[in-house]
Scaffold this motif. Structure first.
Motif, PDB file in Angstrom:
ATOM      1  N   VAL A 161       0.931  -1.089   0.011  1.00 59.85           N
ATOM      2  CA  VAL A 161       0.038   0.134  -0.087  1.00 59.85           C
ATOM      3  C   VAL A 161       0.694   1.341   0.128  1.00 59.85           C
ATOM      4  N   GLY A 162       1.898   1.184  -0.774  1.00 60.99           N
ATOM      5  CA  GLY A 162       3.014   2.436  -0.676  1.00 60.99           C
ATOM      6  C   GLY A 162       4.196   1.836   0.042  1.00 60.99           C
ATOM      7  N   ASP A 205       2.659   4.922  -4.293  1.00 60.28           N
ATOM      8  CA  ASP A 205       3.412   5.927  -3.448  1.00 60.28           C
ATOM      9  C   ASP A 205       2.724   7.216  -3.768  1.00 60.28           C
ATOM     10  N   ALA A 206       2.198   7.567  -4.763  1.00 60.15           N
ATOM     11  CA  ALA A 206       1.828   8.790  -5.441  1.00 60.15           C
ATOM     12  C   ALA A 206       0.230   9.124  -5.235  1.00 60.15           C
ATOM     13  N   ALA A 210       9.438  -0.381  10.035  1.00 62.22           N
ATOM     14  CA  ALA A 210       8.383  -1.146   9.430  1.00 62.22           C
ATOM     15  C   ALA A 210       7.423   0.016   8.513  1.00 62.22           C
ATOM     16  N   ASN A 211       6.922  -0.256   7.571  1.00 61.30           N
ATOM     17  CA  ASN A 211       5.780   0.421   6.642  1.00 61.30           C
ATOM     18  C   ASN A 211       6.292   1.898   6.285  1.00 61.30           C
ATOM     19  N   PRO A 212       7.454   2.160   5.899  1.00 63.02           N
ATOM     20  CA  PRO A 212       7.704   3.429   5.298  1.00 63.02           C
ATOM     21  C   PRO A 212       6.979   3.850   4.390  1.00 63.02           C
ATOM     22  N   THR A 213       5.807   4.695   4.518  1.00 70.30           N
ATOM     23  CA  THR A 213       4.945   5.004   3.585  1.00 70.30           C
ATOM     24  C   THR A 213       4.857   6.574   3.345  1.00 70.30           C
ATOM     25  N   LEU A 214       4.769   7.081   2.120  1.00 71.06           N
ATOM     26  CA  LEU A 214       4.564   8.585   1.985  1.00 71.06           C
ATOM     27  C   LEU A 214       3.347   8.866   2.459  1.00 71.06           C
TER      28      LEU A 214
END
Length: 600
Positions: free
Chosen positions: A26-27, A167-168, A288-292
């Motif tokens: 999910v990103g 990501d976008a 964990a989960n480095p999401t923009l």
């Protein structure tokens, strides 16, 4: 052979294949995830998803197509599920976009496919064509075919290709004016696309900031968080600091951050971060989960806020954030720490209050958005003394002329946060059920506008409490949006069982100082924590962590030995959770005597 174009809506495999492989992301890869596949014949197969989001060779030979996929794991510190439908074996990804596809095709929450059956192939095909059309320029700018299949296009969670699209684009789903909708919002710029199952569409994903942003290389963001992950996995604070010092080139020269009122900079970053990890029992774990979460590409330097979790077994640091920056002319992103000197958090909450111990209790509901704006900036107290909050205009070209909220510190100078005008000092909540202004007739209209126009708000910050001296404007997004009023009764509330409601009504200190209770969850909201208070302690309630998972039921116990209570006293037990969009849920159960203060 992978389906890479057309509108098939989740089908594509090599002839004779009897297994599924793909990516759950999910990103960022979904963490601690389990993928469950349900065949049309009712047979199931499941597999643990790898830490990079991949799974492979899941045997589905005992299942008949179409296959319904449910992937459940940690996303942005919330245990949640995403969904997909595959028409045949082969590649089958599960992402926020496949959840959006299934939602639009089924006309209901995507979770329902696990009990109600898969949408028809024609409905999936039509819905995919709608989303592909909206995403066509985004897909092309990400190096994909404009008709790339959202379910069967193979990718890795490496911030390229389909992962770059994730990501976008923030994909959200829900119900608006009685119709199931999908909202696709660009994290770069101001693009927003809305479509619902009545056929209504508005907006586009053609903003030049979004499309130009997709031309940037995002892969070095992963390198930053890979180094942080290596440091967090160290066995000691010293070893952790060595890892970070060996990667000091990942820090921007202007790096700053504040944690627990301690100021960090490039010189003390390694020792301070590792000290915090050690103190909180997180060393030996993972990042964990480095999401923009949000990006500002308006200037020559590009800045993104990245949300992540730090996990060490059952110990979790939820919802951490740090900003990264790509300086003008640079090729690699660097860790900036704090995106702005202005600390602002915007989030939404919905609550239900139910009285226990009476026949036929009638619930009451409340919806609100919190604009949590610190009065300090750059180490200066009361630098920010007032603010106005604006929503995007209907044309999508700018901002409404009238603010949806105004806050100040007038009469509340001792508070660290601005206060919502008309509220008691310290309150940051904009109540939506009494909301009214000239442009948006009610809270429901305000909510609908967030879906159809985008979830961004512009916050003008002032150095005086009369809104006279503008410091700057900050654009951010609402974290979760409340539902419309017609949806409140049917929401998946966390529920206290009948025996526990009776226990709350009858509880008195003479029973020994412990109140045990049980709750049931849902497939949409994860229980987070619970609180208990009496009339004199609700500003400082007793809290416990529920640590539940979606769809779970659980039990816990409060230690109330510090409180002296009679059975007839006012008592409130609250259950808290969050859904997939990070909307906060609060279920309040109140025991009280009719006519007493705060008795519903």
């Amino acid at each position: 052979m992978l389906a890479s174009c057309g509108g098939g809506g989740g089908g594509g495999s090599s002839s004779g294949s009897s297994s599924l492989s793909g990516t759950v992301a999910v990103g960022a890869p979904m963490q601690n995830a389990t993928l469950t596949v349900l065949g049309a014949n009712g047979q199931t197969a499941s597999v643990s998803v790898n830490s990079d989001g991949s799974y492979s060779n899941l045997d589905v030979s005992a299942l008949t197509a179409p296959f319904r996929l449910q992937a459940c794991g940690l996303v942005n510190a919330v245990y949640t599920c995403h969904y997909a439908v595959a028409q045949s074996a082969g590649t089958a990804n599960v992402t926020s976009l496949t959840t959006a596809l299934v939602t639009l095709a089924s006309g209901s929450d995507a979770a329902n496919i696990m009990t109600a059956g898969a949408p028809s192939a024609s409905a999936l095909s039509s819905s995919q064509q709608t989303l592909q059309s909206a995403l066509s320029q985004v897909l092309t700018a990400s190096g994909l075919n404009s008709g790339a299949d959202l379910t069967t296009t193979a990718f890795s969670a490496n911030r390229t290709g389909m992962d770059k699209v994730l990501d976008a684009i923030a994909a959200n789903t829900g119900t608006n004016n009685g119709h199931t909708f999908v909202q696709l919002e660009g994290r770069f710029g101001s693009s927003n696309f809305y479509v619902d199952n009545s056929g209504s569409q508005s907006g586009s994903l053609s903003d030049s900031t979004l499309l130009n942003g997709l031309g940037l290389d995002l892969t070095s963001i992963s390198q930053i968080f890979s180094a942080l992950n290596s440091a967090a996995g160290s066995s000691s604070a010293g070893a952790c600091a060595t890892v970070l010092n060996n990667n000091a080139d990942l820090l921007d020269p202007q790096f700053t951050l504040s944690i627990n009122q301690q100021s960090l900079n490039a010189s003390n970053f390694a020792s301070s971060i590792c000290g915090f990890l050690s103190q909180d029992g997180l060393l030996g774990g993972s990042v964990a989960n480095p999401t923009l979460r949000d990006c500002d590409f308006s200037g020559s330097d590009k800045i993104c806020t990245v949300g992540f979790d730090v996990i060490n077994g059952s110990t979790v640091q939820e919802g951490a954030e740090m900003a990264v920056v790509l300086r003008n002319g640079a090729t690699a992103w660097k860790l900036l720490g704090q995106a702005s000197p202005y600390e602002i958090h915007v989030n939404a909450n919905v609550q239900r209050t139910l009285r226990v111990g009476v026949s036929n209790p009638q619930p009451s509901y409340y919806r609100a958005i919190s604009f949590d704006i610190s009065t300090s900036a750059n180490g200066v107290s009361n630098a920010v003394q007032s603010a106005k909050v604006y929503q995007r205009n209907a044309a999508g070209t700018g901002w409404d002329s009238a603010p949806i909220a105004t806050l100040s510190n007038a009469g509340c100078a001792s508070q660290p946060r601005l206060t919502m005008q008309g509220s008691s000092c310290g309150s940051t909540w904009l109540g939506l059920d009494g909301f009214n202004n000239g442009n948006l007739a009610s809270g429901d209209a305000l909510i609908s506008a967030f879906f159809q126009r985008g979830r961004q708000v512009k916050i003008d910050l002032y150095s005086d409490n009369a809104f006279g001296s503008l410091i700057t404007s900050v654009v951010t997004r609402v974290d979760g949006v409340p539902p419309q009023s017609s949806q409140l009764a049917a929401l998946p509330w966390l529920t206290l069982d009948s025996a526990s409601q009776s226990a709350l009504a009858n509880y008195a200190s003479a029973q020994g100082g412990a109140l045990s209770f049980s709750w049931t969850g849902s497939n949409s909201v994860v229980p987070h924590d619970a609180s208990f208070c009496n009339s004199g302690s609700c500003n400082n309630p007793v809290r416990i962590d529920l640590g539940g998972k979606l769809g779970s039921a659980g039990n816990a116990s409060f230690n109330l030995s510090s409180l002296t209570l009679a059975a007839s006293d006012y008592k409130m037990l609250a259950l808290y959770g969050r859904d997939r969009s990070n909307l906060g849920f609060e279920s309040n159960y109140v025991s009280c005597v009719s006519g007493s203060n705060n008795c519903p």
